[in-house]
Design an enzyme around this catalytic site. Structure first.
Site, PDB file in Angstrom:
ATOM      1  N   ARG A 164     -10.591 -10.985  -1.018  1.00  0.00           N
ATOM      2  CA  ARG A 164      -9.133 -12.025  -1.033  1.00  0.00           C
ATOM      3  C   ARG A 164      -9.418 -13.457  -1.086  1.00  0.00           C
ATOM      4  NH1 ARG A 164      -8.253  -7.500  -2.467  1.00  0.00           N
ATOM      5  NH2 ARG A 164      -6.071  -6.530  -2.150  1.00  0.00           N
ATOM      6  N   SER A 243       0.806  -7.478  -0.463  1.00  0.00           N
ATOM      7  CA  SER A 243       0.063  -7.405   0.959  1.00  0.00           C
ATOM      8  C   SER A 243       0.438  -8.984   1.269  1.00  0.00           C
ATOM      9  CB  SER A 243      -1.416  -7.137   1.106  1.00  0.00           C
ATOM     10  OG  SER A 243      -1.486  -5.696   0.451  1.00  0.00           O
ATOM     11  N   GLU A 339      -2.239 -13.950   3.353  1.00  0.00           N
ATOM     12  CA  GLU A 339      -2.931 -13.673   2.090  1.00  0.00           C
ATOM     13  C   GLU A 339      -2.477 -14.631   1.123  1.00  0.00           C
ATOM     14  OE1 GLU A 339      -3.308 -10.823  -1.270  1.00  0.00           O
ATOM     15  OE2 GLU A 339      -3.756  -9.455   0.535  1.00  0.00           O
TER      16      GLU A 339
HETATM   17  N1  EPU Z   1      -0.448   2.396   6.838  1.00  0.00           N
HETATM   18  C1  EPU Z   1       0.365   2.639   7.792  1.00  0.00           C
HETATM   19  N2  EPU Z   1       1.751   2.086   7.965  1.00  0.00           N
HETATM   20  C2  EPU Z   1       1.946   1.287   6.792  1.00  0.00           C
HETATM   21  C3  EPU Z   1       1.214   0.917   5.973  1.00  0.00           C
HETATM   22  C4  EPU Z   1      -0.116   1.203   5.927  1.00  0.00           C
HETATM   23  O1  EPU Z   1       0.138   3.498   8.749  1.00  0.00           O
HETATM   24  O2  EPU Z   1       3.306   0.612   7.061  1.00  0.00           O
HETATM   25  C5  EPU Z   1      -1.873   2.934   6.905  1.00  0.00           C
HETATM   26  C6  EPU Z   1      -1.854   3.872   5.514  1.00  0.00           C
HETATM   27  O3  EPU Z   1      -1.388   5.104   6.051  1.00  0.00           O
HETATM   28  C7  EPU Z   1      -3.237   3.963   5.453  1.00  0.00           C
HETATM   29  C8  EPU Z   1      -3.613   2.643   5.842  1.00  0.00           C
HETATM   30  O4  EPU Z   1      -2.763   1.962   6.635  1.00  0.00           O
HETATM   31  O5  EPU Z   1      -3.876   4.885   6.241  1.00  0.00           O
HETATM   32  C9  EPU Z   1      -4.097   1.587   4.635  1.00  0.00           C
HETATM   33  O6  EPU Z   1      -2.832   1.593   3.716  1.00  0.00           O
HETATM   34  P1  EPU Z   1      -2.944   1.490   2.057  1.00  0.00           P
HETATM   35  O7  EPU Z   1      -4.034   2.462   1.385  1.00  0.00           O
HETATM   36  O8  EPU Z   1      -1.836   1.395   1.659  1.00  0.00           O
HETATM   37  O9  EPU Z   1      -3.990   0.023   1.751  1.00  0.00           O
HETATM   38  P2  EPU Z   1      -3.895  -1.392   2.494  1.00  0.00           P
HETATM   39  O10 EPU Z   1      -5.174  -1.427   3.369  1.00  0.00           O
HETATM   40  O11 EPU Z   1      -2.412  -1.638   3.180  1.00  0.00           O
HETATM   41  C10 EPU Z   1      -5.028  -2.676   0.520  1.00  0.00           C
HETATM   42  C11 EPU Z   1      -4.815  -3.834  -0.381  1.00  0.00           C
HETATM   43  C12 EPU Z   1      -3.844  -3.641  -1.325  1.00  0.00           C
HETATM   44  C13 EPU Z   1      -4.249  -2.469  -2.248  1.00  0.00           C
HETATM   45  C14 EPU Z   1      -4.485  -1.379  -1.318  1.00  0.00           C
HETATM   46  C15 EPU Z   1      -4.904  -0.310  -2.350  1.00  0.00           C
HETATM   47  C16 EPU Z   1      -5.258  -5.717   1.144  1.00  0.00           C
HETATM   48  C17 EPU Z   1      -4.648  -6.603   2.067  1.00  0.00           C
HETATM   49  N3  EPU Z   1      -4.333  -4.816   0.614  1.00  0.00           N
HETATM   50  O12 EPU Z   1      -3.582  -2.339   1.254  1.00  0.00           O
HETATM   51  O13 EPU Z   1      -3.597  -4.816  -1.987  1.00  0.00           O
HETATM   52  O14 EPU Z   1      -3.346  -2.046  -3.358  1.00  0.00           O
HETATM   53  O15 EPU Z   1      -5.255  -1.599  -0.441  1.00  0.00           O
HETATM   54  O16 EPU Z   1      -6.568  -0.479  -2.621  1.00  0.00           O
HETATM   55  O17 EPU Z   1      -6.418  -5.699   0.960  1.00  0.00           O
HETATM   56  C18 EPU Z   1      -2.633  -6.786  -2.298  1.00  0.00           C
HETATM   57  O18 EPU Z   1      -3.614  -7.484  -2.083  1.00  0.00           O
HETATM   58  O19 EPU Z   1      -1.443  -7.569  -2.503  1.00  0.00           O
HETATM   59  C19 EPU Z   1      -2.372  -5.424  -2.518  1.00  0.00           C
HETATM   60  C20 EPU Z   1      -1.449  -4.720  -2.468  1.00  0.00           C
END
Ligand code: EPU
Length: 343
Positions: A164, A243, A339
């Site tokens: 990012r 995010s 971000e």
């Molecule tokens: N989780 C929780 N509680 C929550 C949210 C997440 O326990 O409220 C846990 C989920 O269960 C999962 C883990 O955290 O095990 C990761 O969650 P998720 O797979 O939704 O991905 P993320 O790390 O939260 C990142 C990117 C997203 C992208 C997704 C899928 C960043 C900051 N965010 O989110 O990007 O869509 O992976 O690749 O790297 C963005 O940048 O705006 C964005 C949406």
């Protein structure tokens, strides 16, 4: 050149925060920006580049001249044995481009479907989702220097992409281009033959459920759209900037320390030996999911996303963000980094 005054920016930022541009000019071509910089009236004045507004928090009216990028166009530049080289204007909608490439038979962007924003903003953030980042599909970009009016081209190495992150997010004091360049066109290299990028838990789950062992690009596109729609708020309905925090990177020792206290923490091993923690999990563990401060809130289905519950100011969003940072820091000793760009 038409300079619009007191332009409401609510429709121009995905958080739907109410603010105004004191003056705004629409940039529809490279000539528009070159002419503006050459105009003695505007040459030395501060300028602010606005793309799709999907990664900003507006904390007040914008005093610098707002350059609203509306450069359009999508085309195949070249077809080589190794890749399709495509080009898109910076003002094109990102998801529209992903959709168009698939319709045209140029797969490769499907994992990044439905990311809000414009083509020009995509390299600034090095957007990414479900195992693919923009840098994995990037060829080069054209931009115009806002001080000299000169056009220039950057390759991937010159963009200094990180998680990012890119040269466009760093101040000129550290050799960055933040506030110094307006991206006009972006070129993509979509590898041939196409190969599905799988392995992400949410996608693997779909494969298991559907029984489709070898998904097509269109199938992955549809899955990504469904997954995102199920857990991320649609900015057309609920103001948000995706995010809000980056997933922090820690050492194995720091991670072991947290696991000892919170065995359920979600983390991923990175190639360089460090460990990435799921910021959404950290925020969720601190009890923030579904909570609000004023008119700003934490999305019920994904704690990493802050939302505008209606009428939130940028100040309210930042107050909530700071409160989240404080509680995550107090509990885990980790300072979450926002971000979006705070304006
Ligand atoms: N989780 C929780 N509680 C929550 C949210 C997440 O326990 O409220 C846990 C989920 O269960 C999962 C883990 O955290 O095990 C990761 O969650 P998720 O797979 O939704 O991905 P993320 O790390 O939260 C990142 C990117 C997203 C992208 C997704 C899928 C960043 C900051 N965010 O989110 O990007 O869509 O992976 O690749 O790297 C963005 O940048 O705006 C964005 C949406």
């Amino acid at each position: 050149m038409l300079i619009e005054k007191n332009v409401p920016l609510e429709p121009c930022n995905s958080f739907r925060i109410v603010a105004k541009a004191h003056r705004l000019v629409r940039i529809a071509s490279q000539a528009d920006i070159e002419n503006l910089v050459a105009d003695p009236e505007w040459a030395g004045q501060a300028k602010f580049v606005l793309g799709g507004g999907s990664n900003i928090v507006l904390t007040g009216d914008i005093k610098p001249l707002v350059l609203k990028v509306e450069i359009m166009g999508r085309r195949l530049v070249e077809e080589t044995a190794k890749s399709f080289i495509l080009e898109a204007g910076a003002g094109e909608n990102w998801h529209g481009l992903v959709n168009w490439t698939l319709q045209q038979g140029y797969p490769g962007l499907e994992n990044m479907a439905l990311i809000p924003g414009t083509v020009g903003a995509a390299p600034v953030q090095n957007i990414g989702a479900y195992g693919v980042e923009l840098q994995d599909r990037f060829d080069s970009l054209d931009a115009v220097d806002l001080q000299t009016g000169k056009p220039f081209t950057l390759n991937a190495a010159q963009c200094a992409f990180g998680y990012r992150d890119s040269v466009f997010k760093h101040a000129s004091s550290s050799l960055g281009l933040a506030g110094r360049a307006l991206i006009t066109r972006v070129r993509f290299a979509l590898p041939r033959p196409w190969k599905a990028v799988l392995g992400y838990a949410d996608i693997e789950k779909r494969i298991a459920e559907s029984g489709v062992a070898v998904p097509t690009a269109m199938q992955i596109y549809q899955w990504v759209c469904e997954i995102r729609r199920a857990k991320l708020p649609d900015p057309a309905l609920i103001g948000n900037a995706g995010s809000f925090f980056k997933n922090p990177t820690v050492t194995p020792e720091q991670c072991a320390d947290i696991i000892a206290r919170d065995p359920k923490i979600v983390y991923y091993h990175l190639a360089d030996g460090s460990i990435k923690l799921a910021a959404g999990w950290l925020i969720d563990a601190c009890g923030w999911r579904g909570k609000s401060v004023g008119h700003a809130g934490v999305y019920e289905k994904q704690a990493l996303v802050l939302v505008n519950r209606g009428g939130a100011s940028g100040g309210e969003v930042m107050t909530l963000a700071k409160a989240i940072q404080t509680s995550v820091y107090e509990r885990f000793g980790i300072l979450l980094e926002p971000e979006p760009v705070v304006v």
